[in-house]
Design an enzyme around this catalytic site. Structure first.
Site, PDB file in Angstrom:
ATOM      1  N   HIS A  80      40.101 -54.568 -19.375  1.00  0.00           N
ATOM      2  CA  HIS A  80      40.637 -55.917 -19.570  1.00  0.00           C
ATOM      3  C   HIS A  80      40.494 -56.338 -21.038  1.00  0.00           C
ATOM      4  CE1 HIS A  80      41.435 -60.093 -18.017  1.00  0.00           C
ATOM      5  NE2 HIS A  80      40.782 -60.427 -19.119  1.00  0.00           N
ATOM      6  N   GLU A  81      39.287 -56.201 -21.582  1.00  0.00           N
ATOM      7  CA  GLU A  81      39.055 -56.661 -22.966  1.00  0.00           C
ATOM      8  C   GLU A  81      39.815 -55.813 -23.978  1.00  0.00           C
ATOM      9  OE1 GLU A  81      37.874 -59.525 -22.968  1.00  0.00           O
ATOM     10  OE2 GLU A  81      37.118 -59.380 -20.928  1.00  0.00           O
ATOM     11  N   MET A 115      34.344 -61.244 -23.441  1.00  0.00           N
ATOM     12  CA  MET A 115      35.223 -61.953 -24.385  1.00  0.00           C
ATOM     13  C   MET A 115      35.809 -60.964 -25.380  1.00  0.00           C
ATOM     14  SD  MET A 115      36.643 -64.650 -25.457  1.00  0.00           S
ATOM     15  CE  MET A 115      37.720 -64.629 -26.884  1.00  0.00           C
ATOM     16  N   GLU A 116      37.114 -61.114 -25.648  1.00  0.00           N
ATOM     17  CA  GLU A 116      37.889 -60.101 -26.386  1.00  0.00           C
ATOM     18  C   GLU A 116      37.909 -60.253 -27.893  1.00  0.00           C
ATOM     19  OE1 GLU A 116      41.066 -63.260 -25.111  1.00  0.00           O
ATOM     20  OE2 GLU A 116      39.235 -62.421 -24.279  1.00  0.00           O
ATOM     21  N   ASN A 117      36.925 -60.925 -28.521  1.00  0.00           N
ATOM     22  CA  ASN A 117      36.940 -61.090 -29.984  1.00  0.00           C
ATOM     23  C   ASN A 117      37.431 -59.794 -30.637  1.00  0.00           C
ATOM     24  OD1 ASN A 117      35.227 -63.477 -29.421  1.00  0.00           O
ATOM     25  ND2 ASN A 117      33.666 -61.929 -29.060  1.00  0.00           N
ATOM     26  N   GLU A 131      36.186 -68.933 -27.399  1.00  0.00           N
ATOM     27  CA  GLU A 131      37.348 -69.264 -26.571  1.00  0.00           C
ATOM     28  C   GLU A 131      36.948 -70.241 -25.454  1.00  0.00           C
ATOM     29  OE1 GLU A 131      41.176 -67.057 -24.637  1.00  0.00           O
ATOM     30  OE2 GLU A 131      39.225 -66.229 -24.147  1.00  0.00           O
ATOM     31  N   GLY A 140      32.544 -63.140 -17.854  1.00  0.00           N
ATOM     32  CA  GLY A 140      32.321 -61.699 -17.727  1.00  0.00           C
ATOM     33  C   GLY A 140      32.288 -61.016 -19.074  1.00  0.00           C
ATOM     34  N   HIS A 199      43.409 -56.857 -24.182  1.00  0.00           N
ATOM     35  CA  HIS A 199      43.544 -58.091 -24.968  1.00  0.00           C
ATOM     36  C   HIS A 199      43.732 -57.817 -26.460  1.00  0.00           C
ATOM     37  CE1 HIS A 199      43.124 -61.545 -22.425  1.00  0.00           C
ATOM     38  NE2 HIS A 199      41.922 -61.242 -21.967  1.00  0.00           N
ATOM     39  N   GLU A 248      45.849 -63.663 -20.152  1.00  0.00           N
ATOM     40  CA  GLU A 248      44.955 -63.273 -19.059  1.00  0.00           C
ATOM     41  C   GLU A 248      45.653 -62.536 -17.914  1.00  0.00           C
ATOM     42  OE1 GLU A 248      42.062 -63.092 -19.671  1.00  0.00           O
ATOM     43  OE2 GLU A 248      41.650 -64.598 -21.191  1.00  0.00           O
TER      44      GLU A 248
END
EC number: 3.4.11.-
Length: 917
Positions: free
Chosen positions: A351-352, A317-319, A181, A315, A355, A374
């Site tokens: 947070h992740e 990543m939401e893969n 991303e 910080g 997502h 976001e």
């Protein structure tokens, strides 16, 4: 008159004017011209736009990837099933820094369309390649595009990149991991790298026997293919955007658990950090279960992996199904991590995981609406932690988030939440305070406006309506306005009709609301409104204007900066006589509200849920009558008098933060008398609060965060009892060779005091090199960078540049740490100027790293000479940075510092003399 609890918070908003800069960044509006549109071989490239044509759509990628962790190269092949919408001879897709070895087009039976080797044109300016098929690809037919490719593993933090870690024995080990991303999937495989092109992915990965491979989906089978190689086959993914694809080859260990709904959750880390994974597992299990219930949609994959990568720029990543984290954002060691560290890890996991619904299941159509990903994920951190971990008091942290957003939004260099972004640099810059924090704060206002239930059912509708596809800003407002019954969902239908839209328009204070029109005023224009209030008898005269930090009403530019700004503001207010909150939607420049009876006081923006600032006119003196901007500094400082008896930690921390930021600004200007007097005043004034702190980890999270800040400030200001205690703890820690556990909340303060002499500094640097905990290392680094010896600071910067002792990922925060040190701000700025080209190689333009380097150094300055120097430097690299909005943000914050000193220095000097005499 009893003062409502949140009055203190309003009081602090007054002082917002003087807040030090936030880390804030922004996108630019220019669009790079296509030039002559010639491919690298000199032939005309068939496509001129930055975005891909929409007449070829990927359906399914079959990917084989083989990273060689010895040669640090990877090779691969991809067979992409494509749908053709218009007759064409050309297939245009993305590819960056890849060598394409072969390209062929196959028909639906996978037979070659041409016996010739197809030519591949490359157009690096747009990171695109084009494949020419001699036979026309016919509309409505299915084809396969087959490509073989290879490249070195990337050196930075994007694409398919190499990462390393050291074992306790000192051996360096290598792994390969991805971060795509926003626009870097094209660095790992040729693909249609835009969020709208959702497809399925079938992944196969080759690896050696001592490694494991991970991808978005669970492992289906492993095949031994000879030469000591294994090929892992993963299940077919759900339909998703290219930036969510992920694969990793490493030798990590994991800990696993199962949610109530049967989702397998695993936390992976470097083998010797395995014991730091247990808290993350507990948090991920609880938070994923919460989201499944809240969104009323089951998580669609069989597993969820969370993995701590030793080299990582952002910080996390939401893969989808394989979320990646910086080690400090996932690993938690109860003996070393503080209350703030625990809150951070929990927030990032929240947070992740949010997502997986907002972003992965429903994705924005284009990056101009990245806030739909976001802003929501940032807001859901708050919603989920409030429900699952009430003891972490996340509402305190959320208030800081909105203060940060206001700090950015009250400058003219801000931008609308939904902004134009076309090329990769502009897109990277969209990941900023505005998308995340302002996005979250307006969602909070909206949730309080629609009620929790109305908001929740609206976003469930939104997620169901657009699952596995893409959405725009207005789709969210549509979903929030329309209402469906549960049966409509099970039928798979989305209930929608214009009659229903008006029937179900939300009623707010008895008025019908056009939600789309209202929310457009918050997402399509920049800035934050200031609501003015004047009371005469039972009448409240309210007005709105744009709140600007630097420009005052008597400035020539005031009118032009106010022109055209109008918000639909959901006002709430309470009075001395009301049991309940009263609501009113302000859609005009001014309005008159009539109260039911005479009252002693009126308070607007009850509970601070609205994203606006309130200014009470002196004439209608109310219980919390303060001026939000035109208040003189001495009056603002007088008001801080309330904090002496404040029992709530948030206002106390905010007030302290403001005073400390004034101090840091004046200290760097070497204004000796004011610096000395302000330090003396703060220590005298907050002495009771300081002396009351214990050097322990006792108390609530809120108490622990206060202790961390207050003791750090006291020792920074050389308060003798603080220095004495810290030195004593540091010496006993050194004597035990680091085996004695320090109280986690005060350890950083202890290290900072210890770092002020040569032997302490050398010992901390040695411990930094061998520590197996990134959270501990970040505390060591902060202490090392607090030294008042400029030679030591220079050495740190060189080590950061080298990337061996201090990893490159930590260089931006190191530069900021040195810059905020009064001995280091020129040093850091000179370092940035000297090494600019190397820094941009490590941290691409627009990336979080380069933005924090710019903001972290420039905003330490506060004189016109320094402003000129900064402008001259950026002018010298105009070609590189012309489209970077962060330059404007940093420069405007510097101007704000200059103006603050010009307006307030003498006032502060006099005020302090009066108070101290």
């Amino acid at each position: 008159v009893a003062i409502p609890k949140t009055f203190i918070m309003h009081l602090l908003l007054v002082i917002l004017l003087f807040l030090e800069s936030q880390f804030c960044v922004q996108s630019s509006d220019s669009n790079s011209p296509a030039g002559d549109n010639l491919a690298t071989n000199g032939l005309p490239f068939p496509w001129s736009k930055v975005r891909l044509p929409n007449y070829i759509v990927p359906v399914h990628y079959h990917l084989l990837i083989h990273p060689n962790l010895t040669t640090l190269k990877f090779s691969g092949s991809v067979k992409i099933e494509i749908d053709v919408k218009n007759n064409t001879n050309w297939v245009v897709l993305h590819s960056k820094n890849l060598k394409i070895f072969t390209a062929t087009v196959l028909d639906e039976h996978e037979a070659h369309l041409s016996d010739k080797v197809l030519s591949v044109l490359e157009y690096p300016a747009h990171e695109q390649i084009a494949i020419f098929s001699p036979k026309i690809l016919t509309s409505g037919e299915k084809y396969f595009l087959y490509l073989e490719f290879g490249a070195p593993l990337s050196d930075g933090f994007y694409g398919f990149y190499k990462s390393t870690y050291k074992t306790k024995a000192g051996e360096t080990r290598v792994l390969a991991s991805t971060h795509f991303e926003p626009t870097s999937a094209r660095m790992a495989l040729p693909c249609f790298d835009e969020p709208i092109f959702k497809a399925n992915y079938t992944v196969r990965i080759r690896r050696g026997p001592s490694h494991i491979a991970l991808s978005n989906m669970p492992l289906e089978q492993t095949v031994e293919i000879g030469n000591g190689l294994f090929e892992d086959h993963f299940e077919v993914s759900v339909k998703m955007s290219s930036y969510l694809l992920a694969f990793i080859v490493c030798d990590f260990r994991s800990v696993s658990g199962m949610t109530a709904t049967g989702i397998n959750i695993s936390i992976y880390a470097v083998p010797e950090k395995w014991h730091q994974t247990h808290y993350a597992l507990e948090a991920a299990l609880r938070l994923l279960e919460f989201y499944e219930q809240y969104f009323n949609i089951l998580y669609p994959l069989p597993k969820m992996d969370l993995i701590a990568i030793p080299d990582f720029q952002s910080g996390a990543m939401e893969n989808w199904g394989l979320t990646t984290y910086r080690e400090t954002s996932l690993l938690y060691d109860p003996d070393i991590s503080s209350a703030s560290d625990k809150l951070w890890v929990t927030l990032v996991i929240g947070h992740e995981l949010a997502h997986q619904w907002f972003g992965n299941l429903v994705t924005m159509e284009w990056w101009n609406d990245i806030w739909l990903n976001e802003g929501f994920a940032r807001y859901m951190e708050f919603v989920s932690l409030e429900a699952v971990y009430p003891e972490l008091k996340v509402e305190d942290h959320f208030l800081d988030t909105c203060f940060g957003a206001i700090g950015r939004d009250s400058l003219n260099s801000s931008r609308p939440i939904s902004s134009l972004a076309e090329n990769p640099t502009q897109i990277k810059e969209m990941f900023d305070t505005v998308s995340y924090d302002k996005g979250a704060c307006i969602l909070h206002m909206l949730r309080n406006f629609l009620t929790n239930e109305g908001f929740q059912s609206g976003i469930i509708r939104y997620l169901r309506r657009f699952r596995y596809s893409n959405a725009r800003n207005e789709d969210l407002w549509d979903s929030l306005i329309k209402t469906c019954s549960e049966e409509d969902f099970t039928a798979g239908e989305y209930c929608y009709s214009s009659t229903q839209a008006t029937k179900n328009a939300y009623r707010f204070a008895g008025e019908h609301i056009d939600l789309k029109k209202m929310m457009s005023t918050w997402t399509l224009q920049k800035g934050i409104p200031l609501v003015t209030v004047r009371r005469q008898g039972r009448r409240l005269y309210v007005g709105q204007e744009r709140f600007l930090k630097i420009v005052l009403p008597n400035d020539p530019s005031w009118n032009s900066l106010q022109e055209g700004y109008l918000w639909h503001i959901p006002l709430t207010y309470k009075t001395s006589h009301s049991e309940h909150e009263v609501k009113h939607l302000l859609t005009t420049k001014s309005d008159v509200l009539t109260l039911d009876e005479e009252v002693d006081w009126v308070k607007l923006n009850t509970d601070m849920n609205g994203y606006y600032i309130v200014h009470y006119d002196e004439e209608g003196k109310t219980g919390n009558s303060i001026l939000a901007r035109r208040l003189s500094l001495d009056r603002a400082l007088d008001l801080i008098g309330y904090l002496k008896s404040e029992t709530h930690n948030v206002p106390l921390l905010q007030g302290l933060g403001y005073l400390q930021s004034f101090y840091k600004l004046i200290e760097k200007r070497h204004i000796a008398d004011v610096t000395h007097n302000l330090k003396t005043y703060i220590l005298q004034y907050f002495r009771d609060v300081i002396d009351k702190q214990t050097w322990s980890d006792d108390g609530t999270v809120s108490d622990r965060r206060l202790r961390e800040e207050v003791l750090s400030l006291a020792c920074d200001f050389n308060y003798p009892p603080c220095l004495e205690k810290a030195k004593q703890l540091f010496n006993s820690w050194v004597d035990s060779n680091g085996t004695v556990s320090l109280p986690t909340d005060v350890s950083e303060t202890v290290y900072m005091v210890g770092a002020q002499d040569d032997s302490g500094w050398a010992y901390l640097l040695e411990k930094y090199g061998v520590s197996m905990c990134e959270t501990e290392k970040s505390k060591f680094l902060s202490a090392l960078a607090s030294s008042k010896d400029s030679k030591k600071l220079s050495r740190l910067l060189q080590l950061g540049m080298g990337g061996t002792v201090i990893k490159t990922q930590n260089l931006p925060s190191l530069i900021y740490m040195v810059a905020r040190n009064p001995v280091g701000h020129f040093l850091a700025w000179d370092f940035v100027k000297k090494h600019w080209n190397e820094l941009v190689e490590k941290f691409p333009l627009g990336s979080f790293g380069i933005r924090s380097i710019i903001v972290g150094t420039v905003t330490q300055f506060s004189s016109t000479e320094e402003l000129r120097e900064v402008e001259v430097f950026f002018k010298s690299i105009t070609e590189q940075v012309s489209q970077l909005r962060v330059i404007q943000v940093a420069t405007e914050n510097l101007e704000k510092n200059i103006m603050w000193l010009k307006r307030n220095l003498e006032t502060m000097r006099t005020w302090l003399q009066q108070r101290l005499n």
